[in-house]
Design a protein around this motif. Structure first.
Motif, PDB file in Angstrom:
ATOM      1  N   THR A 134     -10.265 -46.617  18.135  1.00  0.00           N
ATOM      2  CA  THR A 134      -9.150 -45.692  17.941  1.00  0.00           C
ATOM      3  C   THR A 134      -9.646 -44.478  17.174  1.00  0.00           C
ATOM      4  O   THR A 134     -10.844 -44.336  16.932  1.00  0.00           O
ATOM      5  N   THR A 135      -8.725 -43.592  16.796  1.00  0.00           N
ATOM      6  CA  THR A 135      -9.078 -42.389  16.041  1.00  0.00           C
ATOM      7  C   THR A 135      -8.197 -42.299  14.799  1.00  0.00           C
ATOM      8  O   THR A 135      -7.079 -42.834  14.782  1.00  0.00           O
ATOM      9  N   PRO A 136      -8.660 -41.606  13.755  1.00  0.00           N
ATOM     10  CA  PRO A 136      -7.820 -41.453  12.560  1.00  0.00           C
ATOM     11  C   PRO A 136      -6.502 -40.750  12.858  1.00  0.00           C
ATOM     12  O   PRO A 136      -5.471 -41.090  12.261  1.00  0.00           O
ATOM     13  N   GLN A 137      -6.535 -39.763  13.754  1.00  0.00           N
ATOM     14  CA  GLN A 137      -5.299 -39.045  14.082  1.00  0.00           C
ATOM     15  C   GLN A 137      -4.264 -39.980  14.713  1.00  0.00           C
ATOM     16  O   GLN A 137      -3.082 -39.955  14.363  1.00  0.00           O
ATOM     17  N   HIS A 138      -4.723 -40.809  15.636  1.00  0.00           N
ATOM     18  CA  HIS A 138      -3.806 -41.732  16.298  1.00  0.00           C
ATOM     19  C   HIS A 138      -3.241 -42.748  15.309  1.00  0.00           C
ATOM     20  O   HIS A 138      -2.031 -43.039  15.330  1.00  0.00           O
ATOM     21  N   VAL A 139      -4.081 -43.255  14.452  1.00  0.00           N
ATOM     22  CA  VAL A 139      -3.621 -44.219  13.443  1.00  0.00           C
ATOM     23  C   VAL A 139      -2.602 -43.567  12.513  1.00  0.00           C
ATOM     24  O   VAL A 139      -1.575 -44.171  12.162  1.00  0.00           O
ATOM     25  N   ALA A 140      -2.858 -42.313  12.115  1.00  0.00           N
ATOM     26  CA  ALA A 140      -1.948 -41.619  11.208  1.00  0.00           C
ATOM     27  C   ALA A 140      -0.582 -41.406  11.857  1.00  0.00           C
ATOM     28  O   ALA A 140       0.469 -41.701  11.240  1.00  0.00           O
ATOM     29  N   PHE A 141      -0.562 -40.906  13.079  1.00  0.00           N
ATOM     30  CA  PHE A 141       0.714 -40.679  13.760  1.00  0.00           C
ATOM     31  C   PHE A 141       1.458 -41.989  13.988  1.00  0.00           C
ATOM     32  O   PHE A 141       2.684 -42.058  13.832  1.00  0.00           O
ATOM     33  N   THR A 142       0.736 -43.035  14.373  1.00  0.00           N
ATOM     34  CA  THR A 142       1.369 -44.329  14.616  1.00  0.00           C
ATOM     35  C   THR A 142       1.964 -44.901  13.334  1.00  0.00           C
ATOM     36  O   THR A 142       3.091 -45.423  13.339  1.00  0.00           O
ATOM     37  N   THR A 143       1.227 -44.794  12.240  1.00  0.00           N
ATOM     38  CA  THR A 143       1.697 -45.340  10.969  1.00  0.00           C
ATOM     39  C   THR A 143       2.925 -44.604  10.464  1.00  0.00           C
ATOM     40  O   THR A 143       3.931 -45.220  10.079  1.00  0.00           O
ATOM     41  N   VAL A 144       2.867 -43.274  10.457  1.00  0.00           N
ATOM     42  CA  VAL A 144       4.004 -42.482   9.974  1.00  0.00           C
ATOM     43  C   VAL A 144       5.227 -42.717  10.854  1.00  0.00           C
ATOM     44  O   VAL A 144       6.354 -42.881  10.358  1.00  0.00           O
ATOM     45  N   GLY A 145       5.028 -42.760  12.172  1.00  0.00           N
ATOM     46  CA  GLY A 145       6.148 -42.988  13.076  1.00  0.00           C
ATOM     47  C   GLY A 145       6.769 -44.354  12.886  1.00  0.00           C
ATOM     48  O   GLY A 145       8.000 -44.497  12.903  1.00  0.00           O
ATOM     49  N   ALA A 146       5.940 -45.387  12.709  1.00  0.00           N
ATOM     50  CA  ALA A 146       6.454 -46.742  12.520  1.00  0.00           C
ATOM     51  C   ALA A 146       7.266 -46.845  11.238  1.00  0.00           C
ATOM     52  O   ALA A 146       8.328 -47.494  11.207  1.00  0.00           O
ATOM     53  N   VAL A 147       6.799 -46.209  10.171  1.00  0.00           N
ATOM     54  CA  VAL A 147       7.537 -46.243   8.903  1.00  0.00           C
ATOM     55  C   VAL A 147       8.841 -45.453   9.016  1.00  0.00           C
ATOM     56  O   VAL A 147       9.902 -45.899   8.553  1.00  0.00           O
TER      57      VAL A 147
END
Length: 226
Positions: A134-147
């Motif tokens: 994966t990529t840091p950008q994808h992880v960041a967007f996924t995490t913020v969106g999930a929260v």
């Protein structure tokens, strides 16, 4: 009791149901264009998400598993026909933006939560996962969106006398607790589990339906106040 009497009794008991349906239809017919946009956006999002991962998963090679792999894999560079899920994410992001703008009765914090959820959907779509990892950008967007999608119902709760029960503080707190528990399950599976895809699909399919419930409740509350 005769057959006619039974038929009359059945009609009598069904009358409240038919009256409710007719009132609902008349209420929607009088809805403003802005109300229709919000209701359509809120109702379309769950259909798009579910349809995208079902169709996207169906066209993948045999090794793909919806239980073990996430929806992001279907939009990643290694997926077949990745445009299916990617396009759905863009439309869902736009739907959340419409809801954030149109649900003006909600507190600002709740609307910001909806907007953040929409923006992160755009972010996930524009930062697809590579074929491996994966990529840091994808992880960041996924995490913020999930929260964001898990906690925004906490800010919906209202105490005014015109509010629906669904907009009350207790229901909002309960929904948030359920959403946070689902987020915890997804996080645990993502960290070290074999059912991360199942956890993600279960959580997102439940969470994405709540804006539609809130939109309907606000519509009913507006009519009661009028």
């Amino acid at each position: 009791m005769t057959v006619v009497d039974r038929g009359g009794l059945d009609v009598q008991y069904m009358r409240p149901v038919t009256d409710l349906l007719s009132r609902s239809v008349r209420s929607l017919a009088r809805a403003r264009p802005a109300d229709w946009c919000v209701l359509v956006s809120a109702g379309l999002s769950p259909l798009l998400l579910t349809g995208a991962w079902l169709i996207g998963g169906a066209v993948q090679p045999v090794p793909y598993s919806p239980v073990r792999q996430t929806v992001s894999v279907l939009a990643g560079y290694g997926a077949a026909d990745r445009w299916i899920v990617t396009s759905a994410l863009f439309v869902i992001g736009a739907c959340y933006a419409v809801m954030a703008a149109g649900l003006t009765e909600l507190p600002a914090a709740a609307r910001i939560g909806l907007l953040v959820s929409g923006v992160t959907a755009f972010g996930i779509a524009t930062s697809p996962e590579p074929a491996q990892g994966t990529t840091p950008q994808h992880v960041a967007f996924t995490t913020v969106g999930a929260v964001a999608i898990a906690v925004w119902p906490a800010f919906v709760g209202r105490r005014d006398r015109y509010s629906s029960v669904l907009l009350g503080v207790r229901v909002s707190a309960t929904v948030t607790a359920v959403f946070v528990a689902l987020l915890g399950w997804f996080t645990a599976e993502a960290w070290d589990g074999s059912a991360v895809g199942l956890a993600e699909r279960t959580a997102s399919s439940i969470q994405i339906c709540w804006p539609f419930v809130v939109a309907l409740a606000l519509r009913r509350t507006r009519n009661s106040a009028a």
